[in-house]
Design a protein around this motif. Sequence first.
Motif, mmCIF file in Angstrom:
data_model
loop_
_atom_site.group_PDB
_atom_site.id
_atom_site.type_symbol
_atom_site.label_atom_id
_atom_site.label_comp_id
_atom_site.label_asym_id
_atom_site.label_seq_id
_atom_site.Cartn_x
_atom_site.Cartn_y
_atom_site.Cartn_z
ATOM 1 N N UNK A 24 0.498 -1.632 0.216
ATOM 2 C CA UNK A 24 -0.064 0.027 0.085
ATOM 3 C C UNK A 24 0.575 0.982 -0.088
ATOM 4 N N UNK A 25 2.193 0.766 -0.363
ATOM 5 C CA UNK A 25 2.912 2.179 -0.144
ATOM 6 C C UNK A 25 3.115 3.347 -1.546
ATOM 7 N N UNK A 26 3.584 4.781 -1.001
ATOM 8 C CA UNK A 26 2.707 5.529 -2.472
ATOM 9 C C UNK A 26 3.448 5.440 -3.340
ATOM 10 N N UNK A 27 4.746 5.314 -2.908
ATOM 11 C CA UNK A 27 5.351 5.531 -4.147
ATOM 12 C C UNK A 27 6.073 5.299 -5.702
ATOM 13 N N UNK A 28 5.040 4.259 -5.789
ATOM 14 C CA UNK A 28 4.307 3.777 -7.022
ATOM 15 C C UNK A 28 3.969 4.862 -7.643
ATOM 16 N N UNK A 29 3.009 5.385 -7.273
ATOM 17 C CA UNK A 29 2.122 6.511 -7.626
ATOM 18 C C UNK A 29 2.785 7.690 -7.560
ATOM 19 N N UNK A 30 4.095 7.758 -6.954
ATOM 20 C CA UNK A 30 4.869 9.753 -6.817
ATOM 21 C C UNK A 30 5.223 8.560 -7.903
ATOM 22 N N UNK A 31 6.132 7.903 -8.201
ATOM 23 C CA UNK A 31 7.012 7.866 -9.252
ATOM 24 C C UNK A 31 6.146 8.271 -10.853
ATOM 25 N N UNK A 32 5.092 7.620 -10.717
ATOM 26 C CA UNK A 32 4.023 7.433 -11.751
ATOM 27 C C UNK A 32 3.507 9.311 -12.429
ATOM 28 N N UNK A 33 4.266 9.944 -10.721
ATOM 29 C CA UNK A 33 3.177 11.355 -11.688
ATOM 30 C C UNK A 33 4.113 12.517 -11.861
ATOM 31 N N UNK A 34 5.532 11.719 -12.121
ATOM 32 C CA UNK A 34 6.907 12.371 -12.124
ATOM 33 C C UNK A 34 7.561 13.085 -11.216
ATOM 34 N N UNK A 35 6.893 12.613 -9.711
ATOM 35 C CA UNK A 35 7.564 13.440 -8.864
ATOM 36 C C UNK A 35 9.763 12.555 -8.536
ATOM 37 N N UNK A 36 10.433 13.155 -8.305
ATOM 38 C CA UNK A 36 11.771 13.260 -8.136
ATOM 39 C C UNK A 36 11.583 11.838 -7.133
ATOM 40 N N UNK A 37 11.556 10.599 -6.847
ATOM 41 C CA UNK A 37 11.666 10.413 -5.747
ATOM 42 C C UNK A 37 12.264 9.347 -5.997
ATOM 43 N N UNK A 38 12.738 8.727 -4.711
ATOM 44 C CA UNK A 38 14.556 7.401 -5.335
ATOM 45 C C UNK A 38 14.068 6.715 -3.592
ATOM 46 N N UNK A 39 14.631 5.926 -3.301
ATOM 47 C CA UNK A 39 14.877 4.434 -2.183
ATOM 48 C C UNK A 39 15.829 4.585 -1.441
#
Length: 334
Positions: free
Chosen positions: A263-278
Amino acid sequence: MNNLDTNINFIKKTPKVELHLHIEGSLEPELMFKLSKRNKIEIPFKTVDEIRSAYNFTNLDSFLKIYYEGSNVLITEEDFFDLTWEYILRCKQDNIVHTEIFFDPQSHLPRGVSFDTVIKGIHKALKKAEKDFGITSKIIMCFLRHLDEEPCFDVLKQACNHKDKIIGVGLDSSEKGNPPVKFKRLFEQAMKEGFITVAHAGEEGPPEYIWDSLDILKVKRIDHGVQCLNDEKLVNKLVHAQIPLTVCPLSNIKLCVFDKLENHNLKKMLDRGLRVMVNSDDPAYFGGYLNKNLIETSKALNLNLEDIKKLIENSFKSSFLENEKKEKWLEKIN
Protein backbone atom coordinates in the motif's frame (compact mmCIF):
# COMPACT_ATOMS: atom_id res chain seq x y z
CA MET A 1 14.97 -15.57 -16.12
CA ASN A 2 11.65 -14.04 -14.99
CA ASN A 3 10.99 -10.32 -14.41
CA LEU A 4 11.60 -10.52 -10.69
CA ASP A 5 14.98 -12.22 -11.16
CA THR A 6 15.90 -9.63 -13.82
CA ASN A 7 14.97 -6.82 -11.42
CA ILE A 8 16.95 -8.29 -8.52
CA ASN A 9 19.95 -8.88 -10.76
CA PHE A 10 19.77 -5.29 -12.05
CA ILE A 11 19.48 -3.86 -8.50
CA LYS A 12 22.49 -5.83 -7.27
CA LYS A 13 24.72 -5.07 -10.26
CA THR A 14 23.91 -1.38 -10.76
CA PRO A 15 25.96 1.36 -9.05
CA LYS A 16 23.79 3.29 -6.60
CA VAL A 17 23.65 6.37 -4.38
CA GLU A 18 22.13 6.65 -0.90
CA LEU A 19 20.84 10.07 0.19
CA HIS A 20 18.88 9.37 3.37
CA LEU A 21 20.91 7.47 5.95
CA HIS A 22 21.31 8.28 9.64
CA ILE A 23 24.70 6.91 10.66
CA GLU A 24 23.52 6.32 14.25
CA GLY A 25 20.65 4.32 12.75
CA SER A 26 23.10 1.83 11.23
CA LEU A 27 24.15 0.64 14.71
CA GLU A 28 23.62 -3.12 14.50
CA PRO A 29 22.84 -5.07 17.72
CA GLU A 30 26.23 -6.83 17.57
CA LEU A 31 28.13 -3.54 17.50
CA MET A 32 25.95 -2.00 20.22
CA PHE A 33 26.74 -4.98 22.45
CA LYS A 34 30.46 -4.86 21.63
CA LEU A 35 30.73 -1.10 22.31
CA SER A 36 28.77 -1.35 25.58
CA LYS A 37 31.38 -3.88 26.79
CA ARG A 38 34.33 -1.89 25.41
CA ASN A 39 33.17 1.36 27.03
CA LYS A 40 31.70 -0.27 30.16
CA ILE A 41 28.29 1.27 29.47
CA GLU A 42 25.25 -0.28 31.14
CA ILE A 43 22.53 -1.13 28.60
CA PRO A 44 19.19 -2.76 29.53
CA PHE A 45 19.98 -5.88 27.46
CA LYS A 46 21.93 -9.02 28.38
CA THR A 47 22.39 -10.47 24.89
CA VAL A 48 22.52 -9.46 21.23
CA ASP A 49 19.17 -11.24 20.72
CA GLU A 50 17.59 -9.15 23.47
CA ILE A 51 18.74 -6.00 21.65
CA ARG A 52 17.39 -7.33 18.38
CA SER A 53 13.95 -8.01 19.84
CA ALA A 54 13.95 -4.50 21.35
CA TYR A 55 14.31 -3.16 17.80
CA ASN A 56 10.51 -3.52 17.59
CA PHE A 57 8.40 -0.41 17.85
CA THR A 58 5.04 0.92 16.85
CA ASN A 59 5.69 4.53 15.83
CA LEU A 60 8.34 7.21 15.46
CA ASP A 61 8.45 8.09 19.16
CA SER A 62 8.88 4.49 20.38
CA PHE A 63 11.62 4.04 17.77
CA LEU A 64 13.42 7.21 18.87
CA LYS A 65 13.50 5.96 22.47
CA ILE A 66 15.57 2.86 21.57
CA TYR A 67 17.54 4.87 18.98
CA TYR A 68 18.76 7.37 21.61
CA GLU A 69 19.38 4.54 24.08
CA GLY A 70 21.58 2.87 21.49
CA SER A 71 23.53 6.08 20.91
CA ASN A 72 24.70 5.95 24.55
CA VAL A 73 27.34 3.35 23.69
CA LEU A 74 29.07 5.68 21.22
CA ILE A 75 31.81 7.47 23.18
CA THR A 76 35.18 7.60 21.44
CA GLU A 77 36.45 8.56 17.99
CA GLU A 78 37.12 4.85 17.44
CA ASP A 79 33.44 4.06 18.14
CA PHE A 80 32.25 6.52 15.49
CA PHE A 81 34.87 5.18 13.08
CA ASP A 82 33.71 1.57 13.68
CA LEU A 83 30.05 2.55 13.28
CA THR A 84 30.69 4.32 9.98
CA TRP A 85 33.05 1.65 8.69
CA GLU A 86 30.44 -1.08 9.23
CA TYR A 87 27.99 0.95 7.14
CA ILE A 88 30.65 1.41 4.44
CA LEU A 89 31.11 -2.37 4.23
CA ARG A 90 27.34 -2.61 3.60
CA CYS A 91 27.71 0.03 0.87
CA LYS A 92 30.39 -2.08 -0.79
CA GLN A 93 28.13 -5.14 -0.56
CA ASP A 94 25.14 -3.23 -2.02
CA ASN A 95 27.21 -1.54 -4.76
CA ILE A 96 26.64 1.96 -3.34
CA VAL A 97 29.28 4.20 -4.94
CA HIS A 98 28.30 7.47 -3.22
CA THR A 99 26.54 8.13 0.09
CA GLU A 100 25.38 11.30 1.85
CA ILE A 101 25.02 10.56 5.53
CA PHE A 102 23.28 12.35 8.39
CA PHE A 103 24.66 12.56 11.91
CA ASP A 104 23.06 13.93 15.10
CA PRO A 105 25.57 15.78 17.30
CA GLN A 106 22.80 16.64 19.77
CA SER A 107 22.47 12.94 20.61
CA HIS A 108 26.07 13.00 21.82
CA LEU A 109 26.98 16.45 23.16
CA PRO A 110 24.77 16.22 26.31
CA ARG A 111 26.58 12.97 27.17
CA GLY A 112 29.92 14.79 27.21
CA VAL A 113 31.04 13.45 23.83
CA SER A 114 32.67 16.33 21.94
CA PHE A 115 31.67 17.48 18.45
CA ASP A 116 35.26 16.88 17.30
CA THR A 117 35.21 13.27 18.51
CA VAL A 118 32.05 12.52 16.53
CA ILE A 119 32.97 14.23 13.26
CA LYS A 120 36.58 13.00 13.23
CA GLY A 121 35.58 9.35 13.68
CA ILE A 122 32.94 9.52 10.93
CA HIS A 123 35.16 11.50 8.55
CA LYS A 124 38.15 9.18 9.02
CA ALA A 125 36.05 6.15 8.02
CA LEU A 126 34.65 7.95 4.97
CA LYS A 127 38.14 8.96 3.83
CA LYS A 128 39.26 5.33 4.15
CA ALA A 129 36.19 4.26 2.15
CA GLU A 130 37.26 6.49 -0.73
CA LYS A 131 40.86 5.32 -0.56
CA ASP A 132 40.10 1.59 -0.24
CA PHE A 133 36.91 1.20 -2.31
CA GLY A 134 36.46 4.43 -4.30
CA ILE A 135 33.20 5.14 -2.41
CA THR A 136 32.64 8.91 -2.26
CA SER A 137 30.57 10.67 0.39
CA LYS A 138 29.19 13.91 1.86
CA ILE A 139 28.24 14.63 5.49
CA ILE A 140 25.05 16.45 6.56
CA MET A 141 24.59 17.51 10.18
CA CYS A 142 21.04 17.24 11.51
CA PHE A 143 19.33 19.26 14.25
CA LEU A 144 16.86 17.45 16.51
CA ARG A 145 13.55 19.20 15.94
CA HIS A 146 11.96 18.20 19.26
CA LEU A 147 14.54 20.44 20.98
CA ASP A 148 14.43 24.25 21.12
CA GLU A 149 15.99 26.38 18.41
CA GLU A 150 18.23 28.46 20.69
CA PRO A 151 20.78 25.74 21.75
CA CYS A 152 21.13 24.73 18.08
CA PHE A 153 23.04 27.94 17.33
CA ASP A 154 25.95 26.70 19.45
CA VAL A 155 25.93 23.38 17.56
CA LEU A 156 25.96 25.30 14.27
CA LYS A 157 28.92 27.33 15.50
CA GLN A 158 30.84 24.10 16.18
CA ALA A 159 29.95 22.80 12.72
CA CYS A 160 31.52 25.94 11.22
CA ASN A 161 34.93 24.65 12.38
CA HIS A 162 34.41 21.65 10.09
CA LYS A 163 33.21 23.20 6.84
CA ASP A 164 35.84 21.09 5.08
CA LYS A 165 33.90 17.98 6.18
CA ILE A 166 30.23 19.04 6.55
CA ILE A 167 28.39 20.10 3.39
CA GLY A 168 24.91 20.81 4.75
CA VAL A 169 22.44 20.84 7.63
CA GLY A 170 19.17 18.95 8.03
CA LEU A 171 16.25 18.57 10.42
CA ASP A 172 15.16 15.22 11.89
CA SER A 173 13.51 13.56 14.94
CA SER A 174 9.79 13.84 15.91
CA GLU A 175 7.93 15.73 13.19
CA LYS A 176 4.51 16.09 14.81
CA GLY A 177 4.15 19.38 16.67
CA ASN A 178 7.59 20.58 15.54
CA PRO A 179 6.96 22.61 12.37
CA PRO A 180 9.82 23.82 10.15
CA VAL A 181 9.08 27.47 11.04
CA LYS A 182 10.43 26.73 14.53
CA PHE A 183 13.94 26.72 12.97
CA LYS A 184 13.64 29.67 10.59
CA ARG A 185 16.41 31.79 12.16
CA LEU A 186 18.73 28.81 12.57
CA PHE A 187 18.45 27.80 8.90
CA GLU A 188 18.93 31.42 7.78
CA GLN A 189 22.18 31.49 9.77
CA ALA A 190 23.27 28.10 8.38
CA MET A 191 22.76 29.36 4.82
CA LYS A 192 24.76 32.52 5.60
CA GLU A 193 27.59 30.20 6.68
CA GLY A 194 27.41 28.49 3.29
CA PHE A 195 25.68 25.22 4.28
CA ILE A 196 23.17 23.52 1.95
CA THR A 197 19.83 22.85 3.69
CA VAL A 198 17.59 19.74 3.65
CA ALA A 199 14.76 18.70 6.00
CA HIS A 200 12.61 15.75 6.99
CA ALA A 201 9.03 16.70 6.12
CA GLY A 202 5.76 15.01 5.21
CA GLU A 203 6.54 11.62 6.78
CA GLU A 204 4.10 11.80 9.71
CA GLY A 205 3.65 15.57 9.38
CA PRO A 206 1.19 17.25 6.96
CA PRO A 207 1.91 18.59 3.44
CA GLU A 208 2.16 22.10 4.99
CA TYR A 209 5.47 21.02 6.54
CA ILE A 210 6.79 20.32 3.04
CA TRP A 211 5.65 23.77 1.83
CA ASP A 212 7.30 25.41 4.86
CA SER A 213 10.54 23.47 4.42
CA LEU A 214 10.75 24.76 0.84
CA ASP A 215 9.55 28.32 1.46
CA ILE A 216 10.99 29.06 4.91
CA LEU A 217 14.01 26.75 5.27
CA LYS A 218 14.88 26.96 1.53
CA VAL A 219 15.74 23.26 1.38
CA LYS A 220 17.25 21.60 -1.69
CA ARG A 221 15.80 18.16 -0.82
CA ILE A 222 12.82 16.88 1.14
CA ASP A 223 13.54 13.80 3.23
CA HIS A 224 10.53 11.42 3.08
CA GLY A 225 7.79 13.64 1.60
CA VAL A 226 5.26 10.81 1.16
CA GLN A 227 2.34 12.97 2.38
CA CYS A 228 2.73 15.29 -0.64
CA LEU A 229 0.10 13.37 -2.62
CA ASN A 230 -2.54 14.82 -0.27
CA ASP A 231 -1.99 18.27 -1.80
CA GLU A 232 -2.41 18.58 -5.58
CA LYS A 233 -0.91 22.08 -5.74
CA LEU A 234 2.17 20.83 -3.86
CA VAL A 235 2.58 17.85 -6.20
CA ASN A 236 2.54 20.24 -9.18
CA LYS A 237 5.20 22.42 -7.57
CA LEU A 238 7.43 19.43 -6.68
CA VAL A 239 7.12 17.99 -10.20
CA HIS A 240 7.73 21.33 -11.90
CA ALA A 241 10.82 22.15 -9.79
CA GLN A 242 11.97 18.49 -9.68
CA ILE A 243 12.53 18.73 -5.91
CA PRO A 244 14.08 15.45 -4.70
CA LEU A 245 12.08 13.32 -2.24
CA THR A 246 14.24 10.77 -0.41
CA VAL A 247 11.69 8.02 0.28
CA CYS A 248 12.44 5.19 2.75
CA PRO A 249 9.91 2.37 2.15
CA LEU A 250 10.85 -0.19 4.84
CA SER A 251 11.13 2.61 7.40
CA ASN A 252 7.64 3.83 6.45
CA ILE A 253 6.21 0.36 7.09
CA LYS A 254 8.09 -0.17 10.36
CA LEU A 255 6.85 3.20 11.67
CA CYS A 256 3.28 2.52 10.46
CA VAL A 257 3.16 5.41 7.97
CA PHE A 258 1.68 2.71 5.66
CA ASP A 259 0.21 -0.56 6.94
CA LYS A 260 2.05 -2.73 4.40
CA LEU A 261 4.51 -2.31 1.55
CA GLU A 262 1.85 -3.17 -1.05
CA ASN A 263 0.00 0.00 0.00
CA HIS A 264 3.02 2.31 -0.20
CA ASN A 265 2.52 5.28 -2.55
CA LEU A 266 6.02 5.24 -4.12
CA LYS A 267 4.78 3.91 -7.50
CA LYS A 268 2.04 6.58 -7.59
CA MET A 269 4.67 9.24 -6.83
CA LEU A 270 6.91 7.90 -9.58
CA ASP A 271 4.03 7.82 -12.07
CA ARG A 272 3.18 11.45 -11.27
CA GLY A 273 6.70 12.46 -12.34
CA LEU A 274 7.93 13.27 -8.83
CA ARG A 275 11.68 12.95 -8.36
CA VAL A 276 11.60 10.09 -5.85
CA MET A 277 14.28 7.60 -4.93
CA VAL A 278 14.71 4.76 -2.42
CA ASN A 279 16.87 4.89 0.74
CA SER A 280 17.27 2.90 3.95
CA ASP A 281 16.94 5.63 6.67
CA ASP A 282 17.92 3.71 9.87
CA PRO A 283 18.67 0.28 8.39
CA ALA A 284 19.74 -1.51 11.59
CA TYR A 285 16.36 -0.70 13.13
CA PHE A 286 14.12 -0.93 10.06
CA GLY A 287 15.26 -4.30 8.79
CA GLY A 288 17.13 -3.57 5.61
CA TYR A 289 19.84 -1.68 3.75
CA LEU A 290 19.45 -0.11 0.31
CA ASN A 291 19.31 -3.22 -1.88
CA LYS A 292 16.76 -4.86 0.40
CA ASN A 293 14.61 -1.71 0.27
CA LEU A 294 14.75 -1.71 -3.52
CA ILE A 295 14.13 -5.45 -3.89
CA GLU A 296 11.25 -5.66 -1.37
CA THR A 297 9.62 -2.53 -2.81
CA SER A 298 9.92 -3.66 -6.41
CA LYS A 299 8.26 -6.97 -5.44
CA ALA A 300 5.46 -5.39 -3.41
CA LEU A 301 4.63 -2.63 -5.91
CA ASN A 302 5.29 -4.69 -9.02
CA LEU A 303 7.86 -2.21 -10.33
CA ASN A 304 9.30 -2.82 -13.77
CA LEU A 305 12.92 -2.43 -14.81
CA GLU A 306 12.31 1.13 -16.08
CA ASP A 307 10.85 2.14 -12.70
CA ILE A 308 13.87 0.78 -10.85
CA LYS A 309 16.26 2.44 -13.25
CA LYS A 310 14.43 5.75 -12.81
CA LEU A 311 14.67 5.51 -8.99
CA ILE A 312 18.43 4.89 -9.22
CA GLU A 313 18.94 7.68 -11.78
CA ASN A 314 16.94 10.07 -9.59
CA SER A 315 19.26 9.44 -6.66
CA PHE A 316 22.35 10.29 -8.72
CA LYS A 317 20.68 13.43 -10.11
CA SER A 318 19.60 14.51 -6.61
CA SER A 319 22.97 13.99 -4.95
CA PHE A 320 25.33 16.84 -4.09
CA LEU A 321 28.02 15.24 -6.26
CA GLU A 322 29.82 17.44 -8.77
CA ASN A 323 27.99 17.49 -12.12
CA GLU A 324 30.69 15.73 -14.13
CA LYS A 325 30.75 12.84 -11.61
CA LYS A 326 26.94 12.57 -11.84
CA GLU A 327 27.12 12.46 -15.63
CA LYS A 328 29.81 9.80 -15.54
CA TRP A 329 27.70 7.52 -13.30
CA LEU A 330 24.48 8.15 -15.24
CA GLU A 331 26.28 7.14 -18.43
CA LYS A 332 27.44 3.95 -16.75
CA ILE A 333 23.88 3.01 -15.71
CA ASN A 334 22.64 3.56 -19.26
